[in-house]
Design a protein around this motif. Structure first.
Motif, PDB file in Angstrom:
ATOM      1  N   ASN A  79      37.973  42.239  36.878  1.00 42.39           N
ATOM      2  CA  ASN A  79      38.023  41.904  38.297  1.00 42.39           C
ATOM      3  C   ASN A  79      39.421  42.215  38.834  1.00 42.39           C
ATOM      4  OD1 ASN A  79      39.692  39.415  37.733  1.00 42.39           O
ATOM      5  ND2 ASN A  79      37.771  38.822  36.721  1.00 42.39           N
ATOM      6  N   TYR A  80      39.546  42.294  40.143  1.00 38.44           N
ATOM      7  CA  TYR A  80      40.846  42.465  40.793  1.00 38.44           C
ATOM      8  C   TYR A  80      40.676  42.233  42.300  1.00 38.44           C
ATOM      9  CZ  TYR A  80      39.158  47.175  42.060  1.00 38.44           C
ATOM     10  OH  TYR A  80      38.422  48.228  42.546  1.00 38.44           O
ATOM     11  N   SER A  81      41.791  42.056  42.985  1.00 37.74           N
ATOM     12  CA  SER A  81      41.786  41.886  44.442  1.00 37.74           C
ATOM     13  C   SER A  81      42.555  43.033  45.083  1.00 37.74           C
ATOM     14  CB  SER A  81      42.448  40.551  44.828  1.00 37.74           C
ATOM     15  OG  SER A  81      41.769  39.453  44.277  1.00 37.74           O
ATOM     16  N   SER A 111      46.117  43.500  43.481  1.00 36.70           N
ATOM     17  CA  SER A 111      46.722  42.318  42.867  1.00 36.70           C
ATOM     18  C   SER A 111      45.706  41.573  42.005  1.00 36.70           C
ATOM     19  CB  SER A 111      47.254  41.375  43.950  1.00 36.70           C
ATOM     20  OG  SER A 111      46.197  40.944  44.805  1.00 36.70           O
ATOM     21  N   ASP A 112      46.225  40.635  41.220  1.00 31.21           N
ATOM     22  CA  ASP A 112      45.402  39.699  40.437  1.00 31.21           C
ATOM     23  C   ASP A 112      44.355  40.376  39.555  1.00 31.21           C
ATOM     24  OD1 ASP A 112      46.815  37.557  41.520  1.00 31.21           O
ATOM     25  OD2 ASP A 112      45.462  37.414  43.234  1.00 31.21           O
ATOM     26  N   GLN A 165      39.050  46.967  34.575  1.00 29.42           N
ATOM     27  CA  GLN A 165      39.398  45.548  34.674  1.00 29.42           C
ATOM     28  C   GLN A 165      38.144  44.712  34.957  1.00 29.42           C
ATOM     29  OE1 GLN A 165      42.271  43.911  34.224  1.00 29.42           O
ATOM     30  NE2 GLN A 165      43.419  45.771  33.763  1.00 29.42           N
ATOM     31  N   GLY A 205      42.235  40.967  36.594  1.00 18.85           N
ATOM     32  CA  GLY A 205      41.843  40.083  35.501  1.00 18.85           C
ATOM     33  C   GLY A 205      41.961  38.609  35.835  1.00 18.85           C
ATOM     34  N   LYS A 206      42.418  38.293  37.044  1.00 21.58           N
ATOM     35  CA  LYS A 206      42.613  36.894  37.444  1.00 21.58           C
ATOM     36  C   LYS A 206      41.864  36.528  38.725  1.00 21.58           C
ATOM     37  CE  LYS A 206      47.320  37.028  35.557  1.00 21.58           C
ATOM     38  NZ  LYS A 206      48.771  36.860  35.877  1.00 21.58           N
ATOM     39  N   THR A 207      41.113  37.453  39.250  1.00 20.14           N
ATOM     40  CA  THR A 207      40.411  37.229  40.518  1.00 20.14           C
ATOM     41  C   THR A 207      39.089  36.493  40.302  1.00 20.14           C
ATOM     42  OG1 THR A 207      41.386  39.151  41.616  1.00 20.14           O
ATOM     43  CG2 THR A 207      39.264  38.382  42.458  1.00 20.14           C
ATOM     44  N   GLN A 208      38.869  35.476  41.117  1.00 17.80           N
ATOM     45  CA  GLN A 208      37.606  34.734  41.076  1.00 17.80           C
ATOM     46  C   GLN A 208      36.640  35.384  42.054  1.00 17.80           C
ATOM     47  OE1 GLN A 208      37.086  32.083  38.978  1.00 17.80           O
ATOM     48  NE2 GLN A 208      34.935  32.044  39.605  1.00 17.80           N
ATOM     49  N   LYS A 232      37.609  41.867  46.935  1.00 20.85           N
ATOM     50  CA  LYS A 232      37.582  41.454  45.542  1.00 20.85           C
ATOM     51  C   LYS A 232      36.492  42.263  44.843  1.00 20.85           C
ATOM     52  CE  LYS A 232      38.986  36.654  46.485  1.00 20.85           C
ATOM     53  NZ  LYS A 232      38.634  35.215  46.289  1.00 20.85           N
TER      54      LYS A 232
END
Length: 239
Positions: free
Chosen positions: A40-42, A219-220, A38, A222-225, A62
């Protein structure tokens, strides 16, 4: 003919056994690989230690696809921030980013931020921790709702009760017991848990009863900043 038939049956049984062993770990291995791939991820890690005078605050992490990660955990109302990539670690101490080793050697004794940084980064990213945990499972069995579980090896139990890398290796553990659980949903790893207990040998002291459960929720993906301060990046690069 009888000999040939016996050999054929034996080979077939061995083949089926091998396939069963592969199948028991493949879904979790694939899920961990998918998480590592991925961008990114949290994740959130919760630690439970019954009988201890306090309950540690959850760790929030993260991770980026290149292995860089930032984790935050609160101690006595103060947040400790740590950035790491592999064995390179930096901690925010007194407003400045400082490099630190993941090994809890004598040089870090008495330096609270440095000791905590080595501890927080010791397990690596959630994907790395899950990979290590899976490698210390004797055998996985499928349950309901995407659950896979199994008993831990003696090495895995000792490693968990050591709270990360130690000089000289993990301590000796008597009467150790441990389990691992992985939850896979739609081919993705969404949660895993490790539990270990036993009597840990402490130099020049009586054996210490330890009981610990780590729960990691992901969680998150592919959506983690992921925002890594430039000063922390410089420390990771040795500047």
């Amino acid at each position: 003919m009888k000999i040939i038939t016996t050999i054929t049956i034996s080979m077939l049984a061995a083949s089926l056994l091998s396939a069963a062993e592969t199948t028991t770990t493949d879904p979790v291995k694939t899920a961990i690989t998918k998480l590592k791939d991925q961008p990114n991820y949290s994740w959130t890690t919760k630690l439970e230690m019954p009988g201890m005078p306090f309950t540690p605050e959850p760790l929030h992490g993260k991770a980026g696809g290149d292995g860089t990660a930032i984790v935050t955990q609160s101690f006595n109302g103060n947040d400790t921030r740590v950035v790491f990539k592999g064995d390179k670690v930096a901690v925010l101490a007194d407003g400045q980013w400082e490099a630190v080793s993941t090994n809890r050697d004598a040089g870090d004794v008495g330096n609270f931020p440095m000791m905590i940084a080595g501890w927080l980064a010791g397990s690596g990213t959630a994907a790395k921790e899950a990979e290590t945990l899976l490698g210390n499972v004797k055998e996985l069995k499928a349950g309901e709702d995407g659950l896979w579980s199994g008993d831990l090896t003696d090495k895995g139990i000792a490693g968990l009760l050591a709270f990360g890398p130690r000089p000289g290796g993990a301590p000796a553990v008597k009467n150790g017991k441990g389990t691992a659980k992985f939850w896979v949903k739609d081919g993705a790893l969404v949660k895993f848990e490790s539990h270990a207990e036993g009597q840990v040998s402490v130099p020049d002291q009586d054996d210490r009863d330890m009981n610990m459960t780590r729960t990691v929720e992901i969680s998150d993906a592919g959506k983690t900043q992921l925002d890594i301060p430039d000063a922390a990046k410089k420390k990771l690069n040795g500047n």
